[in-house]
Design a protein around this motif. Structure first.
Motif, PDB file in Angstrom:
ATOM      1  N   ARG A  49      73.667  -6.064   9.459  1.00 36.63           N
ATOM      2  CA  ARG A  49      73.358  -6.492  10.825  1.00 36.63           C
ATOM      3  C   ARG A  49      71.872  -6.285  11.143  1.00 36.63           C
ATOM      4  NH1 ARG A  49      77.933  -7.008  14.521  1.00 36.63           N
ATOM      5  NH2 ARG A  49      79.833  -6.660  13.335  1.00 36.63           N
ATOM      6  N   ALA A  50      71.354  -5.125  10.740  1.00 38.19           N
ATOM      7  CA  ALA A  50      69.938  -4.855  10.995  1.00 38.19           C
ATOM      8  C   ALA A  50      69.059  -5.870  10.267  1.00 38.19           C
ATOM      9  CB  ALA A  50      69.586  -3.431  10.566  1.00 38.19           C
ATOM     10  N   LYS A  51      69.423  -6.162   9.016  1.00 42.46           N
ATOM     11  CA  LYS A  51      68.656  -7.121   8.216  1.00 42.46           C
ATOM     12  C   LYS A  51      68.732  -8.515   8.849  1.00 42.46           C
ATOM     13  CE  LYS A  51      68.197  -8.475   3.368  1.00 42.46           C
ATOM     14  NZ  LYS A  51      68.792  -8.340   2.040  1.00 42.46           N
ATOM     15  N   SER A  52      69.919  -8.953   9.222  1.00 40.30           N
ATOM     16  CA  SER A  52      70.096 -10.275   9.835  1.00 40.30           C
ATOM     17  C   SER A  52      69.344 -10.380  11.149  1.00 40.30           C
ATOM     18  CB  SER A  52      71.572 -10.549  10.092  1.00 40.30           C
ATOM     19  OG  SER A  52      72.263 -10.622   8.889  1.00 40.30           O
ATOM     20  N   SER A  53      69.444  -9.336  11.954  1.00 35.32           N
ATOM     21  CA  SER A  53      68.753  -9.328  13.236  1.00 35.32           C
ATOM     22  C   SER A  53      67.243  -9.442  13.042  1.00 35.32           C
ATOM     23  CB  SER A  53      69.103  -8.040  13.986  1.00 35.32           C
ATOM     24  OG  SER A  53      68.423  -7.979  15.206  1.00 35.32           O
ATOM     25  N   PRO A  62      62.902  -7.656   6.186  1.00 32.94           N
ATOM     26  CA  PRO A  62      62.269  -6.436   6.694  1.00 32.94           C
ATOM     27  C   PRO A  62      61.792  -5.542   5.543  1.00 32.94           C
ATOM     28  CG  PRO A  62      64.644  -6.238   6.826  1.00 32.94           C
ATOM     29  CD  PRO A  62      64.349  -7.629   6.340  1.00 32.94           C
ATOM     30  N   THR A  63      60.781  -4.740   5.839  1.00 32.70           N
ATOM     31  CA  THR A  63      60.363  -3.724   4.870  1.00 32.70           C
ATOM     32  C   THR A  63      61.388  -2.600   4.919  1.00 32.70           C
ATOM     33  OG1 THR A  63      59.076  -2.474   6.491  1.00 32.70           O
ATOM     34  CG2 THR A  63      57.913  -4.236   5.290  1.00 32.70           C
ATOM     35  N   GLU A  64      61.280  -1.654   4.039  1.00 36.54           N
ATOM     36  CA  GLU A  64      62.232  -0.532   4.009  1.00 36.54           C
ATOM     37  C   GLU A  64      62.183   0.247   5.321  1.00 36.54           C
ATOM     38  OE1 GLU A  64      62.926   3.529   1.449  1.00 36.54           O
ATOM     39  OE2 GLU A  64      62.176   1.775   0.371  1.00 36.54           O
ATOM     40  N   SER A  65      60.978   0.478   5.821  1.00 32.76           N
ATOM     41  CA  SER A  65      60.804   1.208   7.072  1.00 32.76           C
ATOM     42  C   SER A  65      61.383   0.423   8.249  1.00 32.76           C
ATOM     43  CB  SER A  65      59.313   1.478   7.306  1.00 32.76           C
ATOM     44  OG  SER A  65      59.108   2.030   8.582  1.00 32.76           O
ATOM     45  N   GLU A  66      61.144  -0.871   8.297  1.00 26.83           N
ATOM     46  CA  GLU A  66      61.671  -1.712   9.370  1.00 26.83           C
ATOM     47  C   GLU A  66      63.197  -1.778   9.317  1.00 26.83           C
ATOM     48  OE1 GLU A  66      57.953  -4.879   9.839  1.00 26.83           O
ATOM     49  OE2 GLU A  66      59.434  -5.167   8.231  1.00 26.83           O
ATOM     50  N   LEU A  67      63.743  -1.832   8.112  1.00 30.78           N
ATOM     51  CA  LEU A  67      65.200  -1.853   7.955  1.00 30.78           C
ATOM     52  C   LEU A  67      65.803  -0.543   8.447  1.00 30.78           C
ATOM     53  CD1 LEU A  67      67.678  -3.392   6.983  1.00 30.78           C
ATOM     54  CD2 LEU A  67      67.289  -2.435   4.710  1.00 30.78           C
TER      55      LEU A  67
END
Length: 193
Positions: A49-53, A62-67
């Motif tokens: 969900r975080a990745k899709s958003s 997203p980068t690892e930190s953003e994910l």
């Protein structure tokens, strides 16, 4: 829009991949294995969900930190929603689980107060069955002993029980039945106005 559709397809594929093995292996699973599997499913769902958003909003992976930030945000929102739903359910359902109960209704408020009084009386009758007495005082000659007897809250049924206890105590102390005069005094003593 294509990115959002692609993200949704990825999520559906992940859900299907996770649900088939889960259904197959959950038949004979230990409780700890079920909890581990649920943790993995929820974790993977949060990541997806975080990745899709992020992809929908930014148009890139997203980068690892953003994910990590996205997963943290979703997890906190999910936890807050769960707590809010729990508290709302608790506030909405009274202790007796009566669907017609309305805590703002005057009649329900009076009934709740009456129930509380009846509960208190029932508890006092069923759990506070002790007869308490004060410290004994002896006469100068040593032939007589005096003390006060106390009981918990009174109720007509409770009064009769307390009188029987007082008579029993009198018999035990004096090794005889109380006379009519003594019986009247006991009744008068036991009467609470």
């Amino acid at each position: 829009c294509e990115l959002a559709e692609e993200a949704e397809e990825d999520m559906k594929e992940t859900e299907q991949a996770l649900s088939l093995p889960a259904a197959m292996c959950m038949r004979d699973a230990e409780p700890s294995e079920i909890v581990d599997m649920a943790f993995r499913v929820v974790s993977q769902d949060l990541v997806n969900r975080a990745k899709s958003s992020f992809i929908i909003c930014k148009g890139r992976e997203p980068t690892e930190s953003e994910l990590k930030d996205g997963v943290d945000t979703l997890a906190l929102k999910m936890a807050q929603k769960a707590v809010d739903e729990f508290l709302a359910k608790q506030a909405a359902s009274p202790s007796n689980n009566d669907p017609d109960y309305d805590p703002t209704n005057d009649i329900d408020i009076r009934l709740a107060r009456k129930d509380a009084q009846e509960d208190k009386l029932w508890k006092s009758e069923n759990f506070n069955l002790k007869m308490l007495k004060s410290r004994e005082t002896h006469s100068r000659s040593g032939n007589a002993t005096a003390y006060n007897v106390y009981f918990s809250q009174t109720h007509p049924k409770r009064d009769a029980i307390n009188l029987r206890k007082a008579i029993r105590s009198f018999k035990m102390r004096n090794k005889r039945e109380p006379s009519n005069t003594e019986m009247q005094r006991l009744k008068q003593f036991m009467t609470v106005d």
